[in-house]
Design an enzyme around this catalytic site. Structure first.
Site, short mmCIF file in Angstrom:
data_model
loop_
_atom_site.label_atom_id
_atom_site.label_comp_id
_atom_site.label_asym_id
_atom_site.label_seq_id
_atom_site.Cartn_x
_atom_site.Cartn_y
_atom_site.Cartn_z
N SER A 47 -7.49 -13.02 1.51
CA SER A 47 -6.39 -13.01 2.47
C SER A 47 -6.80 -13.55 3.84
O SER A 47 -6.16 -14.45 4.39
CB SER A 47 -5.86 -11.59 2.62
OG SER A 47 -5.37 -11.14 1.37
N GLY A 48 -7.89 -13.02 4.40
CA GLY A 48 -8.31 -13.44 5.73
C GLY A 48 -8.73 -14.91 5.75
O GLY A 48 -8.38 -15.65 6.68
N THR B 6 -9.59 -10.39 -3.14
CA THR B 6 -9.43 -9.01 -3.62
C THR B 6 -7.96 -8.62 -3.71
O THR B 6 -7.50 -8.09 -4.72
CB THR B 6 -10.16 -8.04 -2.67
OG1 THR B 6 -11.51 -8.46 -2.54
CG2 THR B 6 -10.12 -6.63 -3.20
N GLY C 7 -20.92 -20.40 -1.92
CA GLY C 7 -21.39 -20.91 -0.63
C GLY C 7 -22.53 -20.07 -0.09
O GLY C 7 -22.55 -18.85 -0.25
N ILE D 167 -8.34 4.45 -3.37
CA ILE D 167 -8.41 3.86 -4.71
C ILE D 167 -8.38 4.96 -5.76
O ILE D 167 -7.67 4.85 -6.77
CB ILE D 167 -9.68 2.97 -4.84
CG1 ILE D 167 -9.54 1.80 -3.87
CG2 ILE D 167 -9.88 2.49 -6.27
CD1 ILE D 167 -10.71 0.82 -3.87
N ARG E 118 -15.71 15.59 -3.53
CA ARG E 118 -16.81 16.43 -3.04
C ARG E 118 -16.38 17.31 -1.87
O ARG E 118 -17.15 18.13 -1.40
CB ARG E 118 -18.04 15.58 -2.71
CG ARG E 118 -17.78 14.50 -1.69
CD ARG E 118 -19.02 13.62 -1.50
NE ARG E 118 -18.77 12.61 -0.49
CZ ARG E 118 -19.63 11.70 -0.15
NH1 ARG E 118 -20.79 11.60 -0.76
NH2 ARG E 118 -19.34 10.81 0.78
N GLY F 21 -15.75 4.18 -2.53
CA GLY F 21 -15.84 3.29 -1.38
C GLY F 21 -16.24 1.88 -1.77
O GLY F 21 -16.58 1.61 -2.92
N ASP G 198 -12.69 -7.64 5.15
CA ASP G 198 -13.51 -6.51 4.73
C ASP G 198 -15.00 -6.74 4.96
O ASP G 198 -15.77 -5.78 5.08
CB ASP G 198 -13.30 -6.23 3.23
CG ASP G 198 -11.91 -5.67 2.95
OD1 ASP G 198 -11.10 -5.59 3.90
OD2 ASP G 198 -11.63 -5.32 1.79
N HIS H 182 22.59 7.63 5.59
CA HIS H 182 22.84 8.81 4.79
C HIS H 182 23.36 8.44 3.40
O HIS H 182 24.18 7.54 3.28
CB HIS H 182 23.90 9.67 5.50
CG HIS H 182 24.14 10.97 4.82
ND1 HIS H 182 23.20 11.98 4.81
CD2 HIS H 182 25.20 11.42 4.12
CE1 HIS H 182 23.69 13.01 4.13
NE2 HIS H 182 24.90 12.68 3.70
#
Ligand code: NDP
Ligand code: GDS
Length: 885
Positions: free
Chosen positions: A85-86, A122, A196, A259, A279, A343, A384, A547
């Site tokens: 994306s970036g 990703t 690369g 995730i 945990r 993570g 990321d 509503h």
């Protein structure tokens, strides 16, 4: 001339000046002021410390300082490594700004590896998009259950075919990677397939072939991070979980983050037996505590078994292929799959980064400054890989900001915060300009990046959690709604919805919004705009509900569930404790001192000023002996020691040009031999202490100390002190200085720096200007209360554009529509013409040109051109300070 003065001095030209010349002169003035987005704050305004902690110092980006050399000597202006994306966003924007761009990416695969990736990255291939497709698939089972109460029956239970889902999902990924290749191609970005690796600051090696580039952008994303425990080779990560050949029968999911919960929902909905091992006591560390409790309860009700406070120690595989998870509390057997969602880490290995001197954090994150530049001038990084806020829309924002900074010569920081616009203050407060051409200052406030967890029920959140709000603001009102949604009344299922607003008790500003329940991600996007814009609870209350929806609860929460006040007193007391040594203790702590202005009642929004040049004062502590910063306003002024230790209140510079120089600018030579100090902590309490023939630096501190000490008990007794008045000065003799922090208008006359005529003159001048401004902004016709109306009208679009999307939702489109589908000029003209009745009377008809530049959201130039004579008949500058707006 300062930019502010430049703005204030912009006036319609004198008659002698021809219109064209006037226009030229205005344009010159405008153009000579460098462009700066009203939201791109000076580097002095700090990003959240968490985000800053690993950043490099800010550098200048003049061309030539960008690692730039003559661009002709390179193959490309920009070579991006990683087409996620970036990377895609940065590359195609850079190309649109005229750069020669290439992007390098590995061949497509649903699973990432050293030799596989794919255009899309990703989000598109292994994250948001496939995950959301699986969430959709799994949601049906709940809907089937719900449908019975609405009269649906099925002859057989609906069956799910996992392989169809995965095949369709993969076909969609193929389609999307193709679309993204086309997007790049259409943008003129060359795609280089391969891995690369950086060879030197301007050279990238892609599978043996070398390319040179003026700038290199790293947008290599992240990878799942698994702990190193015995048997870890048997587990799957999220990449694999999205592409399993068979649906798990019984799965253990380790982790309590985004995730883990999303996959727990997916597999549970698809009728796998799901066990989640966390945990901690609760899931989603960092989320609002009530949301954490609520989601755990709701997910448990949908059949997921949570194992809390269990840390995995090893994984065992039995001969029949079944897996067991051993934790500190025991072993659970019989899993077909064990997934770790513990993570992700930046994917920065084997890129040659260390060799060229790109600095990395311990976890491998690329260290960047506020503009995404690494420690090597020609190398930049977004997304990321930099481990800032690991969300797709944030990567998009960072990529876009990078392209603007480098290829549009507009230094732009990604913007993670929300604003409170001073102009929102019901048009009754003085105008504050920032350094840029009269654009009203927007004070940056706390985090305002909305995000969602697509668990079931899903979560949407924006802004502060209750805990963060209490820590930062002390006084907060909490509004909650916990209700059975209409759908559940007939479905008979135990579904509930929880919603929560966190409101600053003093400013009425909505600091945070949280929701867990159906459609929360879609709903929170809109609320995100409101929080970004710094709207208040009153704004929420005045919005009519839609509503019947769940979302309407956000605008109909009338009474706070609880009011949190107790933190205020300790916070204030703490400051006064610090006070006991003015020079040594209070000065450093004053860095973040803020003054809170405006009425607290009747829902008026108010705002905060920082003490300007506190740092300067800290650097020259002797000046402080007789200098307490003061703020002048006609309005009730409340000194508030808000978050005095947090740097987020360091809004230095905001008050430029409006408020007086603070006393510490004055000569500090003691000319008087006696001092008195008084402090009033409530309307009825005033403590005074005097010292004679003493060095002010110590004695005055001593006096204050005594005064404060005496008053503090009163303050504590009152259980919620709002006002603190400090008057320091000499009562009978001609005082050297009398500095006041005043709470009442009638006391303003005390505010004189009598020993310094210069200062008094400046005080007078500023007062006069303030009175003029106030006169303009008060009373009269409603449109003369320009700030509120102007601000809300014209800035609204900015708030939309600057709000980060919640991805992937439909409502994110509301904040990412960049180009108008059509512009209906006629209507704009007629609306604007309404402001020119005189011109209409005089000329009958005229053409109107409306210059609205990005730098001037609030400064527009209208030119009436008389039709017959083709003559410019009027130039008006509509600015924030003009009544004609
Ligand atoms: N909807 C969205 O916007 C999504 C965003 N993302 C992004 O991706 C990032 C990564 O997501 P995720 O992998 O869920 O990471 P998170 O950091 O959100 O959660 C990791 C979880 O794993 C636990 N954990 C970490 N190490 C261990 C260990 N050794 N043993 C047991 N438990 C452990 C953590 O527990 P503890 O709390 O105790 O540390 C935590 O509960 C997120 O931060 C988010 O930014 C991902 C998916 C969706
Ligand atoms: N619209 C937003 C978000 C777009 C976005 O996040 N795109 C991601 C991938 S989303 S994945 C692919 C994306 N899908 C979507 O945008 C789906 C999100 C939608 N809001 C929903 O929920 O339905 C798409 O391109 N669909 C086309 C199609 O289906 O034909 C990206 O990597 N962007 C890089 C870039 O823009 O430079 C924006 O422009 O900022």
């Amino acid at each position: 001339m300062s930019p502010i003065a430049a703005v204030l001095s912009l006036r319609p030209p004198p008659p002698a000046l021809s219109a064209a010349a006037a226009l030229r002169s205005i344009s010159t003035t405008l153009l000579s002021i460098p462009f700066q987005s009203p939201f791109a704050f000076s580097s002095r305004v700090l990003l959240p410390s968490r985000l800053l902690s690993r950043r490099l110092p800010v550098r200048a980006y003049a061309d030539g300082g960008n690692g730039a050399a003559d661009s002709n000597q390179f193959d490309f202006d920009l070579l991006t490594i990683g087409a996620g994306s970036g990377g895609v966003r940065a590359s195609r924007f850079a190309a649109a700004y005229g750069a020669k761009v290439a992007i390098c990416e590995l061949p497509f695969s649903t699973m990432s590896a050293d030799n596989a990736g794919g255009v899309g990255g990703t989000c598109v291939l292994r994250g948001c998009i496939p995950k959301k497709l699986l969430v959709y698939a799994s949601n049906y089972s709940h809907e089937f259950e719900e449908s019975h109460g609405f009269g649906w029956t099925y002859e057989a239970d609906p069956k799910h075919d996992w392989s169809t889902l995965i095949a369709n999902k993969n076909a969609e990924l193929q389609r999307l990677t193709g679309i993204y290749k086309n997007i790049l191609q259409n943008a003129g970005v060359a795609l280089i397939e391969g891995r690369g690796k950086i060879v030197d600051p301007h050279t990238v090696d892609v599978d043996g072939k070398r390319y040179t580039s003026r700038h290199i952008l790293l947008s290599v994303g992240g990878r799942p991070n698994l702990p190193d425990i015995p048997g870890i080779e048997y587990v799957i990560d999220s990449d694999a979980a999205l592409d399993l050949p068979l649906k798990p029968e019984k799965i253990a999911i380790v982790g309590g983050g985004y995730i883990a919960l999303e996959f727990a929902g997916i597999f549970s909905g698809l009728k796998s037996e799901v066990h989640v091992f966390i945990r901690q006591k609760k899931v989603l560390r960092g989320f609002d505590e009530e949301i954490r409790d609520f989601v755990l309860e709701q997910m448990s009700l949908r059949g997921i078994e949570f194992h809390v406070e269990e840390t995995p120690q090893s994984i065992l595989k039995s001969t029949d292929g079944k897996l067991s998870l051993r934790t500190n509390k025991g072993t659970v057997d019989g899993f077909s799959h064990i997934m770790f969602a513990t993570g992700r880490r930046p994917n920065t290995k084997n890129l040659g980064l260390e060799d060229v001197g790109v600095e990395l954090a311990k976890n491998g994150a690329i260290l960047v400054d506020d503009y995404s530049q690494t420690s090597v001038d020609s190398i930049w990084a977004v997304g990321d890989a930099t481990d800032r806020l690991n969300l797709t829309p944030v990567a998009l924002m960072e990529g876009g900001a990078f392209a603007k900074t480098v290829f549009l010569n507009q230094p732009t920081k990604p913007d993670y915060r929300c604003y409170m616009c001073i102009a929102c203050l019901n048009g009754r407060l003085p105008v504050i300009f920032d350094n840029y051409l009269g654009v009203l200052s927007m004070l940056q406030f706390d985090r305002a990046v909305p995000s969602a967890v697509f668990c079931q029920p899903p979560i949407g959140q924006v802004g502060l959690t209750e805990e963060q709000a209490i820590q930062e603001y002390g006084d907060v009102d909490i509004y909650t709604a916990n209700f059975r949604p209409l759908k559940a009344t007939l479905s008979g299922l135990p579904d509930r919805v929880f919603m929560k607003l966190i409101v600053c008790a003093n400013t009425n500003k909505v600091l945070g919004a949280h929701m867990c329940g159906d459609n929360a991600p879609e709903i929170i996007q809109g609320i995100g705009i409101a929080v970004k814009a710094g709207l208040t609870k009153v704004d929420f209350d005045f919005t009519v509900g839609v509503h019947p929806t769940s979302a309407e609860e956000f605008v109909t929460m009338r009474n706070p569930t609880r009011k949190i006040r107790k933190e205020t007193v300790p916070a204030v007391a703490k400051l006064f404790e610090l006070n006991l040594g003015w020079r040594n203790k209070i000065l450093p702590s004053l860095k973040g001192l803020a003054v809170h202005m405006g009425p607290l009642l009747n829902g008026d929004p108010d705002f905060f000023y920082s003490i300007r040049r506190v740092e300067e004062a800290v650097a020259k502590p002797h000046l402080w002996a007789q200098s307490v910063p003061f703020f002048l306003t006609t309005r009730r002024l409340v000194l508030r020691f808000h978050g005095c230790i947090t740097e987020s209140w360091n809004l230095e510079g905001i008050a430029d040009g409006l408020f007086l120089p603070f006393p510490f600018e004055q000569d500090s030579t003691p000319r008087s031999t006696s001092r008195s100090a008084s402090i009033a902590l409530s309307p009825n309490t005033s403590m005074t202490a005097s010292t004679k023939r003493s060095r002010p630096s110590q004695r005055l501190a001593g006096s204050l100390e005594a005064a404060i000490e005496g008053a503090r008990s009163e303050m504590e007794l009152k259980g919620g002190v709002l006002d603190a008045r400090i008057l320091i000065g000499k009562k009978k003799e001609k005082p050297l200085c009398r500095i006041g922090i005043l709470t009442e208008n009638r006391q303003r006359r005390n505010l004189r720096w009598q020993s310094d005529e210069n200062c008094a003159r400046r005080l007078e001048k500023a007062e006069q200007r303030r009175r003029e401004i106030e006169k303009k902004s008060r009373g009269g016709k409603w449109w003369n209360r320009w700030p509120a109306i102007y601000e809300r009208g014209l800035c609204a679009r900015i708030y939309f554009d600057f709000t980060v999307g919640v991805h992937p939702t439909s409502t994110e489109e509301f904040v990412t529509m960049r180009n108008p589908t059509r512009k209906i000029q006629k209507e704009i003209v007629s609306a604007v013409v309404a402001f020119f009745p005189k011109a209409i009377n005089r000329y009958g008809r005229f053409d109107l040109y409306f210059f609205k530049r990005p730098i001037m959201f609030l400064l527009a130039c209208f030119i009436g051109k008389e039709r017959r004579q083709d003559r410019i008949s009027r130039i008006s500058i509509i600015s924030t300070s003009s009544r004609s707006s």
